[in-house]
Design an enzyme around this catalytic site. Sequence first.
Site, PDB file in Angstrom:
ATOM      1  N   MET A  66       0.729  -1.133  -0.066  1.00  0.00           N
ATOM      2  CA  MET A  66       0.049  -0.058  -0.149  1.00  0.00           C
ATOM      3  C   MET A  66       0.943   1.219  -0.016  1.00  0.00           C
ATOM      4  SD  MET A  66      -3.559  -0.943   2.221  1.00  0.00           S
ATOM      5  CE  MET A  66      -2.546  -0.619   3.817  1.00  0.00           C
ATOM      6  N   GLY A  67       2.173   1.040  -0.268  1.00  0.00           N
ATOM      7  CA  GLY A  67       2.999   2.341  -0.577  1.00  0.00           C
ATOM      8  C   GLY A  67       3.541   2.518   0.719  1.00  0.00           C
ATOM      9  N   ASN A  68       4.028   4.000   0.881  1.00  0.00           N
ATOM     10  CA  ASN A  68       4.694   4.355   2.052  1.00  0.00           C
ATOM     11  C   ASN A  68       5.781   3.367   2.473  1.00  0.00           C
ATOM     12  OD1 ASN A  68       5.194   6.270   4.254  1.00  0.00           O
ATOM     13  ND2 ASN A  68       3.715   5.126   5.666  1.00  0.00           N
ATOM     14  N   LEU A  69       6.650   2.914   1.619  1.00  0.00           N
ATOM     15  CA  LEU A  69       7.588   1.921   1.626  1.00  0.00           C
ATOM     16  C   LEU A  69       8.578   2.165   2.933  1.00  0.00           C
ATOM     17  CD1 LEU A  69       7.660   0.897  -1.946  1.00  0.00           C
ATOM     18  CD2 LEU A  69       6.153   0.273  -0.406  1.00  0.00           C
ATOM     19  N   HIS A  70       9.121   1.243   3.438  1.00  0.00           N
ATOM     20  CA  HIS A  70      10.207   1.159   4.286  1.00  0.00           C
ATOM     21  C   HIS A  70      11.153  -0.163   4.026  1.00  0.00           C
ATOM     22  CE1 HIS A  70       7.904  -1.982   6.695  1.00  0.00           C
ATOM     23  NE2 HIS A  70       6.983  -1.226   6.730  1.00  0.00           N
ATOM     24  N   HIS A  72       9.570  -3.602   3.291  1.00  0.00           N
ATOM     25  CA  HIS A  72       8.736  -3.937   2.123  1.00  0.00           C
ATOM     26  C   HIS A  72      10.217  -4.320   1.152  1.00  0.00           C
ATOM     27  CE1 HIS A  72       5.594  -1.010   3.489  1.00  0.00           C
ATOM     28  NE2 HIS A  72       4.992  -2.067   2.935  1.00  0.00           N
ATOM     29  N   ASP A 127       2.394  -9.388   9.347  1.00  0.00           N
ATOM     30  CA  ASP A 127       1.050  -9.501   9.250  1.00  0.00           C
ATOM     31  C   ASP A 127       0.685 -10.795   9.460  1.00  0.00           C
ATOM     32  OD1 ASP A 127       0.138  -6.543   9.100  1.00  0.00           O
ATOM     33  OD2 ASP A 127       1.264  -6.645   7.364  1.00  0.00           O
ATOM     34  N   GLN A 184      -2.874 -12.101   8.368  1.00  0.00           N
ATOM     35  CA  GLN A 184      -3.139 -11.894   6.679  1.00  0.00           C
ATOM     36  C   GLN A 184      -2.310 -12.796   5.903  1.00  0.00           C
ATOM     37  OE1 GLN A 184      -2.997  -7.830   4.896  1.00  0.00           O
ATOM     38  NE2 GLN A 184      -0.774  -8.674   4.320  1.00  0.00           N
ATOM     39  N   SER A 189       6.861  -0.887  10.231  1.00  0.00           N
ATOM     40  CA  SER A 189       5.387  -0.601   9.860  1.00  0.00           C
ATOM     41  C   SER A 189       5.149   1.039   9.217  1.00  0.00           C
ATOM     42  CB  SER A 189       4.506  -0.855  10.903  1.00  0.00           C
ATOM     43  OG  SER A 189       3.076  -0.521  10.760  1.00  0.00           O
TER      44      SER A 189
HETATM   45  O1  PAF Z   1      -0.322  -5.512   3.793  1.00  0.00           O
HETATM   46  C1  PAF Z   1      -0.668  -4.848   2.963  1.00  0.00           C
HETATM   47  O2  PAF Z   1       0.060  -3.770   2.741  1.00  0.00           O
HETATM   48  C2  PAF Z   1      -2.014  -5.075   2.434  1.00  0.00           C
HETATM   49  O3  PAF Z   1      -2.833  -5.480   3.242  1.00  0.00           O
HETATM   50  C3  PAF Z   1      -1.830  -5.809   1.148  1.00  0.00           C
HETATM   51  C4  PAF Z   1      -1.685  -7.035   1.010  1.00  0.00           C
HETATM   52  C5  PAF Z   1      -0.893  -4.976   0.141  1.00  0.00           C
HETATM   53  C6  PAF Z   1      -3.450  -5.828   0.362  1.00  0.00           C
HETATM   54  O4  PAF Z   1      -3.829  -4.515   0.000  1.00  0.00           O
END
Ligand code: PAF
Length: 302
Positions: free
Chosen positions: A38-42, A45, A160, A163, A195
């Site tokens: 979802m961007g705002n990378l660190h 990611h 996560d 998730q 995060s």
């Molecule tokens: O973990 C995330 O950043 C989000 O939940 C994902 C997997 C990109 C789905 O929007």
Amino acid sequence: MATAVIENMKIFHTVSGMRDMLRVERLAGKQIGFVPTMGNLHEGHLQLVRLATESCDVVVASIFVNPLQFGLNEDWEKYPRTFDDDVRMLEGAGCNHLLYPDENEIYPNGMADQTRVVVPTMTDILCGASRPGHFEGVTTVVSKLLNIVQPDRAIFGIKDFQQLAVIRRMVEDLCIPVDIIGAEIARDHDGLALSSRNGYLTEEERCRVKILYETLCWCREEIVNGRRDFTLLEESTIQKIEKGGFRIDYVSIRNAKSLEPAAHDDRDITVLGAMYATGARLIDNVSLNLSPDSELSATAGE
Ligand code: PAF
């Protein structure tokens, strides 16, 4: 095909543009790795991207702040959009193609009428209990992204944990032909899991939130040392975090695969926790493996 090329990375805004490019890569026999974000990378990611480059010829990332997975009172609007920095970081980490669609591209029939993907039961607990509808939003968008990119491998962070378990179940249940890879948690110098939401913490809170990781590690150590009174142990862990001045959402000792409450003879166990700071809800987890043939130990990394 709406495409921009920044140095070595191509940016696609449309599903068809991305697909046309990936068709060419696939025909050339390339293995495709995918890192949805979802961007705002660190750094966390970027580790996912680097991991993808190790086993794939072509790495695709996506940036889409998915409104469907945010609750009404959650932070969709204020979620940091840092596109230019993200692009630089992705490129530096070895990403080849970026999918950067807008909401209409992902939900052309509107969100209300979007077909949903639901993984039952395991999404009603832990984070799912306090964020109703969240995992339905995640599984819906991830299944769409997997259908768009059709990667050989998709990489998700273990931070996560729920998730990841939910996505693995979805992929298994829907026979989606992709390997789901879990990547270790990237941590700051004091153990805090990286995060995008850490940026919401005040300076004062930032110094204290390491208590979540420290206390989950303490709980794990107690299990490694033989404790099996899991309910009492969860309560003591919660008390420690509350004494540190934070409101708890949950601390729970679970079977690492099913996410059921851990049984006394379970081998693979994960301790998961979520707590509230003033501006952010933080989650973390630690795992351990109690196989008789392995030393009683915390799992490497997490
Ligand atoms: O973990 C995330 O950043 C989000 O939940 C994902 C997997 C990109 C789905 O929007």
